[in-house]
Design a protein around this motif. Structure first.
Motif, PDB file in Angstrom:
ATOM      1  N   HIS A  64       0.576  56.759  34.312  1.00 40.50           N
ATOM      2  CA  HIS A  64       1.136  55.513  34.799  1.00 40.50           C
ATOM      3  C   HIS A  64       1.039  54.284  33.958  1.00 40.50           C
ATOM      4  N   ARG A  65       0.145  54.253  32.866  1.00 42.29           N
ATOM      5  CA  ARG A  65      -0.092  52.946  32.167  1.00 42.29           C
ATOM      6  C   ARG A  65       1.154  52.420  31.391  1.00 42.29           C
ATOM      7  N   PHE A  66       1.845  53.204  30.562  1.00 35.58           N
ATOM      8  CA  PHE A  66       2.845  52.648  29.742  1.00 35.58           C
ATOM      9  C   PHE A  66       3.914  52.009  30.704  1.00 35.58           C
ATOM     10  N   PHE A  67       4.478  52.635  31.871  1.00 32.19           N
ATOM     11  CA  PHE A  67       5.439  52.001  32.666  1.00 32.19           C
ATOM     12  C   PHE A  67       4.829  51.028  33.452  1.00 32.19           C
ATOM     13  N   ASP A  68       3.881  51.031  33.863  1.00 33.26           N
ATOM     14  CA  ASP A  68       3.035  49.869  34.709  1.00 33.26           C
ATOM     15  C   ASP A  68       3.197  48.624  33.502  1.00 33.26           C
ATOM     16  N   LEU A  69       2.868  48.786  32.333  1.00 34.88           N
ATOM     17  CA  LEU A  69       3.118  47.726  31.207  1.00 34.88           C
ATOM     18  C   LEU A  69       4.393  47.179  30.935  1.00 34.88           C
ATOM     19  N   VAL A  70       5.368  48.197  30.938  1.00 30.87           N
ATOM     20  CA  VAL A  70       6.846  47.682  30.754  1.00 30.87           C
ATOM     21  C   VAL A  70       7.450  47.113  31.932  1.00 30.87           C
ATOM     22  N   GLY A 117       6.472  43.546  32.092  1.00 33.84           N
ATOM     23  CA  GLY A 117       6.539  42.582  31.036  1.00 33.84           C
ATOM     24  C   GLY A 117       5.529  42.384  30.219  1.00 33.84           C
ATOM     25  N   LYS A 118       4.572  43.154  30.340  1.00 37.64           N
ATOM     26  CA  LYS A 118       3.186  43.123  29.656  1.00 37.64           C
ATOM     27  C   LYS A 118       3.231  44.106  28.378  1.00 37.64           C
ATOM     28  N   ALA A 119       4.065  44.766  28.051  1.00 36.47           N
ATOM     29  CA  ALA A 119       3.897  45.931  26.880  1.00 36.47           C
ATOM     30  C   ALA A 119       3.961  45.309  25.538  1.00 36.47           C
ATOM     31  N   ALA A 120       4.850  44.358  25.354  1.00 39.78           N
ATOM     32  CA  ALA A 120       4.745  43.744  24.111  1.00 39.78           C
ATOM     33  C   ALA A 120       3.374  42.853  23.853  1.00 39.78           C
ATOM     34  N   PRO A 168       0.209  48.611  20.869  1.00 39.94           N
ATOM     35  CA  PRO A 168       0.327  48.618  19.508  1.00 39.94           C
ATOM     36  C   PRO A 168       1.729  49.016  18.783  1.00 39.94           C
ATOM     37  N   GLY A 169       2.372  48.308  18.041  1.00 40.37           N
ATOM     38  CA  GLY A 169       3.837  48.832  17.641  1.00 40.37           C
ATOM     39  C   GLY A 169       4.704  48.555  18.477  1.00 40.37           C
ATOM     40  N   PHE A 170       4.797  47.890  19.729  1.00 43.55           N
ATOM     41  CA  PHE A 170       5.817  48.050  20.709  1.00 43.55           C
ATOM     42  C   PHE A 170       6.583  46.847  20.488  1.00 43.55           C
ATOM     43  N   LYS A 171       8.091  47.043  20.319  1.00 40.65           N
ATOM     44  CA  LYS A 171       8.977  46.168  20.034  1.00 40.65           C
ATOM     45  C   LYS A 171       9.655  45.716  21.285  1.00 40.65           C
ATOM     46  N   ALA A 172       9.685  44.390  21.606  1.00 42.04           N
ATOM     47  CA  ALA A 172      10.372  44.080  22.806  1.00 42.04           C
ATOM     48  C   ALA A 172      11.940  44.172  22.602  1.00 42.04           C
ATOM     49  N   ASN A 173      12.702  44.526  23.592  1.00 39.58           N
ATOM     50  CA  ASN A 173      14.048  44.749  23.879  1.00 39.58           C
ATOM     51  C   ASN A 173      14.692  45.825  23.044  1.00 39.58           C
ATOM     52  N   LYS A 174      13.511  46.866  22.821  1.00 41.07           N
ATOM     53  CA  LYS A 174      13.614  48.216  22.220  1.00 41.07           C
ATOM     54  C   LYS A 174      13.018  49.201  23.099  1.00 41.07           C
TER      55      LYS A 174
END
Length: 499
Positions: A453-459, A462-465, A469-475
């Motif tokens: 669940h972790r990736f989608f919770d962060l996305v 709005g906490k993923a960026a 590591p390496g996460f690009k906002a708006n992509k």
């Protein structure tokens, strides 16, 4: 289907036997027997068989769970080397492109689930029988589940209502908007909630509580907090579910389908599997991928050392949190504690790519008393706890808090989870507002560690960026549509932004 649903295969082929006569008289040839996809659904048994086929694609969602962790800050890809399952490695590093066979698998397998559910719904009015509303409700839940996975990963998807896609549709039917996909999911789950029984007809089948929980989750992903709170509270106040006392027992065989399980994907090792058709496995493929490389010792069996927890994840658990040793295996500490194993020879294990010394213990392969058919690492019988009661409590807490509805109720649900984790009330949370939001999201990471669940919770928060590591906002909020699908659609489906 799984452990408790009988496996049945529907062969949708048309065949005929031409009858001829010894005389010269022409005889109009008629089929002795024929069945195809258009003249199926003539009995309850045929609807049940089609429903089992729709359930079957749940087993292929193992890759969604595995990559839901690897794509996040929780774990590293691991494997044997930096090129072992290159698609996984690219997702871990956030350098994935539309040419990624593992993302293509998610697209293909989840769409296959939608297609199988739509096959039933396309012919839902053909034949009546007692209990038909339950069958249709299960089919609609399954369609919603597969569509929810697709919209999480890829955003808007093409939809065709209660009908199967046919060759050529990809060139004329556009991608629906995210809002339209969620509207379809909501409609299916509202129907399912109203028509499903609170009790499963067979272990592993969908219930009213599962539909209400998934509906609440779909609302939460859209920030529809009031609707989410209402739907999730219906599950909590039903009295059907409760937290188990022993957190560890939930992830052992005896904990499957227990009082905390609201929806669980069933797996079994009675049927063989190989790398040529991973989606064909009746076992949980992710478990073998999580396994300790070249392991020899008690309790566990070996695997491919993917999905490696980070040091940061290990350190996130506070002193006294009983979940830490259940969620993450410290292999070096485990080896020290079992130094007397094998007449003092101890346990042995290898190191793979990106080794941290940690493993996802919840879904490590366990030793089995019998040999499984096929590749041992691909046929693990460990069920996936897709929706747990603790998850529902934390989602409800989030909805009440982030919606500005009732922080007191949010704290009650949050602290119920924490009291199980620490075994006392000394670690209760007393914050409100934004601080309480952070507490709830931190708790989700700890309680649900290793469960995808972790990736989608962060996305979605709005906490993923800045966290991944390496996460690009708006992509990287979405993954790319597989290049093959873009090519098949011949310009009808636009690629996601940034790819």
């Amino acid at each position: 289907m799984k452990k408790y649903l009988f496996i049945s295969t529907i062969t949708l082929v048309f065949f005929s036997t031409v009858l001829t006569s010894c005389s010269d008289e022409f005889v109009d040839p008629k089929p002795e027997y024929s069945i195809d996809s258009e003249n199926y659904f003539n009995s309850k048994e045929e609807y049940d068989n089609a429903l089992i086929a729709a359930y079957d694609l749940l087993q292929s969602s193992y890759v969604n769970v595995l990559l839901g962790e690897i794509a996040s800050d929780n774990t590293l890809c691991g494997g044997e080397s930096p090129t072992d399952v290159i698609g996984f490695q690219q997702i871990d590093d956030m350098i994935h492109t539309p040419v990624n066979s593992n993302l293509r698998d998610i697209w293909n397998w989840m769409f296959a689930g939608v297609q199988r559910a739509n096959y039933i719904l396309e012919f839902q009015n053909k034949t009546d029988f007692p209990g038909k509303a339950q069958v249709i409700a299960e089919a609609r839940f399954l369609r919603a589940y597969y569509q929810f996975e697709l919209v999480k990963w890829f955003g808007g998807i093409p939809m065709k209502g209660d009908a199967r896609f046919k060759i050529g549709d990809e060139k004329t039917i556009p991608r629906s908007s995210v809002e339209e996909v969620y509207a379809s999911i909501e409609a299916d789950l509202i129907f399912a909630s109203a028509n499903l029984s609170p009790n499963a007809a067979q272990q592993g089948r969908i219930t009213k509580g599962a539909a209400q929980a998934l509906l609440g989750k779909a609302y939460l992903y859209q920030n529809k907090f009031a609707q989410a709170a209402a739907s999730l509270d219906a599950v909590i106040t039903s009295g059907k579910y409760k937290l188990v006392t022993d957190y560890n027992s939930m992830f052992e065989a005896e904990g499957e389908n227990g009082t905390e399980s609201i929806f669980e994907v069933q797996y079994t090792d009675v049927e063989g599997a190989g790398f040529g058709c991973l989606q064909c496995s009746e076992g949980n493929v992710a478990v073998g991928f999580n396994g300790i490389r070249n392991y020899s010792g008690p309790l566990f069996s070996s695997g491919y050392s993917f999905n490696i927890p980070t040091q940061d994840s290990f350190d996130a658990f506070k002193t006294g949190d009983k979940r830490k040793d259940v969620a993450i295996l410290d292999i070096n500490a485990w080896a020290l504690a079992n130094a007397s194993y094998d007449n003092g020879n101890g346990i042995t294990f290898g190191k793979g790519n990106e080794d941290t010394g940690f493993f996802n213990r919840k879904y490590l392969p366990r030793k089995r008393s019998k040999d499984a058919a096929g590749d041992l690492n691909l046929t693990n019988p460990n069920n996936y706890r897709a929706i747990r009661y603790a998850d529902v409590l934390l989602m409800a807490a989030e909805a009440y808090n982030r919606g500005g509805i009732d922080d007191g109720k949010a704290r009650t649900y949050l602290n119920e989870v924490r009291r199980r984790a620490f075994g006392d009330t000394n670690h209760d949370i007393a914050t409100s507002g934004a601080a309480l939001t952070d507490n709830i999201l931190d708790e989700r990471r700890l309680e649900l560690f290793g469960e995808g669940h972790r990736f989608f919770d962060l996305v979605r928060t709005g906490k993923a960026a800045g966290t991944i590591p390496g996460f690009k906002a708006n992509k990287n909020e979405l993954f790319p549509i597989p290049i093959e699908e873009i090519q098949f659609a011949n310009g009808n489906w636009a690629q996601n932004p940034g790819y």
